[in-house]
Design a protein around this motif. Structure first.
Motif: not given
Ligand SMILES: [K+]
Ligand SMILES: NC(=O)C1=CN([C@@H]2O[C@H](COP(=O)(O)OP(=O)(O)OC[C@H]3O[C@@H](n4cnc5c(N)ncnc54)[C@H](O)[C@@H]3O)[C@@H](O)[C@H]2O)[C@@H](O)CC1
Length: 482
Positions: A61, A122-124, A153, A156
């Motif tokens: 991600n 785009g953390l997880i 992305e 959430p």
């Molecule tokens: K995300």
């Protein structure tokens, strides 16, 4: 929701299988990532942002996020990339290297300022493995307290893609761009709310068919009406419902069955629901002149039960009628189509297993009474349906219909339906469709679609405050216009 060209709803495991099958078929992971990143960059550009922040985790991600940042940088946007986390996936490492080679500014595990007007989250993605760790939670809080627009992305960060639950904390997105297919967590609340506007980016994934789908007009099956026909062609609905305490509920059920096109609708109540005749004189009505149904009423009702091809039980019943319902299921549960709504649903506690011609239509409170540990969990609902061998239509902001093998989500619900009597009307509509020959699952899909669509259209004109179940029944024709 936009761009819904695909009605499949995947769980995280299926999404991973789809990735794997695609890569095994020869499409490289880098290709998918580049496509994902271009889709994100396209949406990001549409905001005409002055300064973009890409907040990347260290999985794929995060890889998508860095790639989107690089594409936007190449287009001339002012982009900064902040990275949070330690264990880097291969996809992430490749994207990081490319971004460095392209001269992007990258910062690690640092606090970011408030100067951005667009954040790409785009953390997880679907790789979330439990409650969000506290270091990442801090980053999520920072994103949520910023004034920037937020694009998430895939899902959430912090929302479980399997249940829609907030796993400690989650990013509040303005737009979520998901890849290939919808995920469960984007359509069930609270995930649906956190996702903001949903868009699906079509990557070069191998076609993957899931047993879970959202209900779209193309799967609605409205029963045919022949030119040369008579009332017996459209089924015989028997409604055994009501009580001296609640005489109104079965009236709505009878109206639902009638207005959806059933040939004959018979309503028998213990108390006095004779007002039905002033609403719709064509309904065959009688009262047992007592407070509740009792076991020995079955004999009296034998002829009506034999004639019916669907029996709807429950609306307006009190628990004093449960013994009657249990007895009726014992006698008719393997041969007749039975719809159990409202209080009558509690009768299934008496049975280890039922049969697929029995439908239960609980709301969440009623479902929890028969299944104490039910959480916001589709897998549990599907297991329960399989184990009890009955079809379930769980009514909620997202209505879920399952026979344990296939599951359908109705996303058309609105607060105009959050009113006493909506469920009573729906059980009549669904029963009326079963009477006309639809199998139970398709009756639930079509009935809930037609009713919710009608409510939605009426709300556009009259507001969600004003709509009542009776008004919906009188305007049900609107929902037929697919
Ligand atoms: K995300
Ligand atoms: N594999 C593929 O072919 C494709 C994958 N794609 C992307 O890849 C994502 C899935 O990638 P991954 O499987 O690498 O997983 P993710 O990147 O979704 O998640 C893993 C990352 O999240 C962190 N994380 C997981 N659980 C956490 C927790 N509880 N608290 C804090 N941090 C946590 C991990 O440390 C790791 O950095 C998809 O959501 C999608 O965005 C897309 O690029 C499309 C193609």
């Amino acid at each position: 929701m936009e761009n819904i060209f695909e009605t499949n709803v995947l769980d995280s495991n299926e999404a991973k299988v789809m990735d794997k099958l695609t890569i095994e078929s020869g499409i490289m992971e880098e290709t998918l990532m580049e496509q994902a990143a271009f889709a994100i960059a396209d949406v990001a550009s549409s905001f005409s942002p002055k300064k973009i922040l890409c907040v990347a985790g260290t999985g794929n991600n995060g890889g998508d996020c860095i790639a989107a940042g690089r594409i936007l940088h190449n287009k001339g946007y002012n982009v900064e990339i902040y990275i949070y986390g330690k264990n880097q996936s291969n996809g992430f490492k490749k994207q990081l290297l490319i971004a460095e080679n392209y001269g992007l500014k990258i910062k690690y595990n640092k606090d970011f300022s408030d100067e951005y007007d667009l954040i790409i989250d785009g953390l997880i993605g679907i790789g979330l493995n439990g409650e969000v760790r506290s270091s990442i939670k801090t980053v999520i809080e920072k994103i949520n307290s910023s004034n920037a627009k937020v694009i998430s992305e895939d899902i959430p960060s912090g929302i479980s893609s399997d249940t829609g639950e907030v796993m400690g904390d989650a990013v509040h997105a303005d737009i979520t761009i998901t890849f290939g297919n919808l995920k469960i967590g984007q359509i069930l609340y609270p995930g649906r709310e956190f996702s903001g506007k949903l868009k699906i980016a079509e990557l070069s994934f191998k076609k993957f068919i899931s047993n879970r789908k959202i209900i779209t007009p193309d799967i609605i099956k409205v029963p045919n009406r022949k030119k040369d026909s008579h009332k017996y062609d459209y089924g015989n609905v028997l409604i055994l419902a009501g009580s001296s305490k609640y005489p109104g509920a079965p009236i709505l059920t009878a109206l639902g069955a009638q207005r959806i096109g059933a040939g004959l609708v018979t309503l028998i109540t213990p108390g006095d629901s004779s007002k039905i005749l002033s609403f719709e004189p064509s309904i065959i009505y009688s009262s047992l002149n007592k407070n509740n149904f009792e076991k020995n009423d079955l004999k009296k009702l034998n002829d009506e039960i034999e004639r019916a091809n669907v029996i709807i039980l429950g609306p307006g019943m009190t628990e004093d009628s449960i013994e009657f319902v249990v007895e009726l299921i014992k006698k008719q549960g393997r041969t007749k189509n039975i719809v159990l709504d409202a209080e009558s649903i509690q009768a299934i506690k008496e049975f280890e297993s039922l049969s697929e011609n029995i439908l239960i239509t609980p709301h969440v409170g009623e479902m929890k009474k028969i299944f104490k540990n039910l959480k916001n969990n589709i897998f549990e609902l599907e297991r329960f349906s399989k184990q009890k061998k009955c079809i379930i239509m769980l009514k909620s902001s997202i209505t879920t219909i399952t026979d344990g093998e296939k599951t359908f989500f109705n996303l058309l619900g609105s607060s105009s339906l959050s009113k006493g009597g909506s469920g009573d009307l729906l059980s009549g509509i669904v029963g009326g469709l079963i009477a006309q020959g639809l199998d139970t699952i398709n009756a639930c899909i079509t009935g809930s679609y037609i009713m919710y669509k009608t409510a939605k259209e009426l709300s556009n004109e009259y507001t969600e405050y004003f709509i009542t179940p009776k008004l919906i029944s009188e305007n049900l024709y609107i929902g037929f216009k697919l």
